[in-house]
Write a protein that holds these residues in place. Structure first.
Motif, mmCIF file in Angstrom:
data_model
loop_
_atom_site.group_PDB
_atom_site.id
_atom_site.type_symbol
_atom_site.label_atom_id
_atom_site.label_comp_id
_atom_site.label_asym_id
_atom_site.label_seq_id
_atom_site.Cartn_x
_atom_site.Cartn_y
_atom_site.Cartn_z
ATOM 1 N N ILE A 11 0.794 -1.109 0.006
ATOM 2 C CA ILE A 11 0.055 0.033 0.000
ATOM 3 C C ILE A 11 1.062 1.142 0.024
ATOM 4 N N ASP A 12 1.938 1.514 0.839
ATOM 5 C CA ASP A 12 2.699 2.335 0.939
ATOM 6 C C ASP A 12 3.417 2.748 -0.439
ATOM 7 N N ILE A 13 3.789 1.571 -1.121
ATOM 8 C CA ILE A 13 4.468 1.827 -2.655
ATOM 9 C C ILE A 13 3.503 2.372 -3.508
ATOM 10 N N ALA A 14 2.182 1.814 -3.301
ATOM 11 C CA ALA A 14 1.232 2.451 -4.480
ATOM 12 C C ALA A 14 0.986 3.995 -4.036
ATOM 13 N N TYR A 15 0.935 4.429 -2.842
ATOM 14 C CA TYR A 15 0.831 5.823 -2.562
ATOM 15 C C TYR A 15 2.000 6.589 -2.580
ATOM 16 N N ASN A 16 3.060 6.140 -2.659
ATOM 17 C CA ASN A 16 4.417 7.112 -2.739
ATOM 18 C C ASN A 16 5.193 6.655 -4.025
ATOM 19 N N PRO A 17 5.039 7.785 -4.699
ATOM 20 C CA PRO A 17 5.753 7.619 -6.377
ATOM 21 C C PRO A 17 7.195 7.368 -5.895
ATOM 22 N N VAL A 18 7.783 7.942 -4.999
ATOM 23 C CA VAL A 18 9.355 7.750 -4.818
ATOM 24 C C VAL A 18 9.740 6.438 -4.626
ATOM 25 N N GLN A 19 8.911 5.315 -3.798
ATOM 26 C CA GLN A 19 9.161 4.091 -3.620
ATOM 27 C C GLN A 19 8.847 3.294 -4.969
ATOM 28 N N ASP A 21 10.311 3.374 -7.694
ATOM 29 C CA ASP A 21 11.908 3.270 -8.046
ATOM 30 C C ASP A 21 12.592 2.029 -7.513
ATOM 31 N N ARG A 22 11.996 1.401 -6.401
ATOM 32 C CA ARG A 22 12.510 0.291 -5.521
ATOM 33 C C ARG A 22 11.970 -0.839 -6.002
ATOM 34 N N THR A 23 10.972 -0.882 -7.130
ATOM 35 C CA THR A 23 10.455 -2.191 -7.470
ATOM 36 C C THR A 23 10.591 -2.433 -8.920
ATOM 37 N N GLU A 24 11.941 -2.342 -9.333
ATOM 38 C CA GLU A 24 12.146 -2.727 -10.784
ATOM 39 C C GLU A 24 11.758 -3.985 -11.342
ATOM 40 N N HIS A 25 11.713 -5.027 -10.348
ATOM 41 C CA HIS A 25 11.363 -6.592 -10.734
ATOM 42 C C HIS A 25 9.642 -6.500 -11.225
ATOM 43 N N VAL A 26 9.031 -5.600 -10.992
ATOM 44 C CA VAL A 26 7.651 -5.600 -11.059
ATOM 45 C C VAL A 26 7.099 -4.245 -11.907
ATOM 46 N N GLU A 27 8.091 -3.966 -12.587
ATOM 47 C CA GLU A 27 7.954 -2.668 -13.658
ATOM 48 C C GLU A 27 6.648 -2.574 -14.330
ATOM 49 N N MET A 28 6.319 -3.656 -14.976
ATOM 50 C CA MET A 28 5.329 -3.734 -15.984
ATOM 51 C C MET A 28 4.011 -3.495 -15.040
ATOM 52 N N ASP A 29 3.984 -4.428 -14.119
ATOM 53 C CA ASP A 29 2.776 -4.626 -13.358
ATOM 54 C C ASP A 29 2.678 -3.440 -12.574
ATOM 55 N N ARG A 30 3.672 -2.760 -12.169
ATOM 56 C CA ARG A 30 3.535 -1.459 -11.233
ATOM 57 C C ARG A 30 2.902 -0.344 -12.254
ATOM 58 N N HIS A 31 3.035 -0.249 -13.438
ATOM 59 C CA HIS A 31 2.475 0.739 -14.257
ATOM 60 C C HIS A 31 1.155 0.475 -14.458
ATOM 61 N N PHE A 32 0.852 -0.874 -14.725
ATOM 62 C CA PHE A 32 -0.489 -1.178 -14.655
ATOM 63 C C PHE A 32 -1.580 -0.921 -13.513
ATOM 64 N N ILE A 33 -0.988 -1.426 -12.353
ATOM 65 C CA ILE A 33 -1.837 -1.085 -11.218
ATOM 66 C C ILE A 33 -1.933 0.192 -10.924
ATOM 67 N N LYS A 34 -0.683 1.082 -11.077
ATOM 68 C CA LYS A 34 -0.768 2.563 -10.725
ATOM 69 C C LYS A 34 -1.637 3.363 -11.494
ATOM 70 N N LYS A 36 -4.618 2.061 -12.962
ATOM 71 C CA LYS A 36 -5.779 1.870 -12.427
ATOM 72 C C LYS A 36 -6.083 2.245 -11.055
ATOM 73 N N PHE A 37 -5.256 2.342 -10.250
ATOM 74 C CA PHE A 37 -5.213 2.868 -8.868
ATOM 75 C C PHE A 37 -5.535 4.347 -8.981
ATOM 76 N N GLU A 38 -4.861 5.127 -9.639
ATOM 77 C CA GLU A 38 -5.074 6.585 -10.171
ATOM 78 C C GLU A 38 -6.511 6.966 -10.528
ATOM 79 N N LYS A 39 -6.962 5.935 -11.461
ATOM 80 C CA LYS A 39 -8.220 6.086 -12.192
ATOM 81 C C LYS A 39 -9.548 5.727 -11.066
ATOM 82 N N LYS A 40 -8.933 5.250 -9.929
ATOM 83 C CA LYS A 40 -9.931 4.696 -8.829
ATOM 84 C C LYS A 40 -10.701 3.345 -9.335
ATOM 85 N N ILE A 41 -10.120 2.598 -10.186
ATOM 86 C CA ILE A 41 -10.907 1.326 -10.724
ATOM 87 C C ILE A 41 -10.628 0.236 -9.750
ATOM 88 N N ILE A 42 -9.451 0.278 -9.045
ATOM 89 C CA ILE A 42 -8.948 -0.504 -8.026
ATOM 90 C C ILE A 42 -8.725 0.073 -6.795
#
Length: 82
Positions: A11-19, A21-34, A36-42
């Motif tokens: 949850i902290d990673i989703a709310y904090n854009p600075v964090q 960058d520490r999740t390179e291994h999930v780069e594609m999923d992160r963009h997809f989730i981010k 959807k999260f910003e559009k309040k779909i999830i």
């Protein structure tokens, strides 16, 4: 054995854009989730340690937790007589 945790770090990673960058291994999923999260779909609700269903797949858990998680996943005892 890994230490138990809840999903607060996710949850902290989703709310904090600075964090992000520490999740390179999930780069594609992160963009997809981010997106959807910003559009309040999830939404990202807090999940207590006791309710982390993935623990049964990735951690060694005690017998009680194992059976509780099997029940939550609606998985019966494969060795029980039918």
């Amino acid at each position: 054995m890994p230490t138990p945790s809840d999903n607060k770090s996710a949850i902290d990673i989703a709310y904090n854009p600075v964090q992000h960058d520490r999740t390179e291994h999930v780069e594609m999923d992160r963009h997809f989730i981010k997106e959807k999260f910003e559009k309040k779909i999830i939404r990202l609700p807090f999940v207590r340690l006791e309710d982390q269903l993935t623990d049964i797949l990735i951690k060694a858990v005690c017998r009680r937790v194992f059976h509780d998680l099997l029940t939550k996943l609606d998985i019966g005892d494969v060795y029980a007589p039918t």
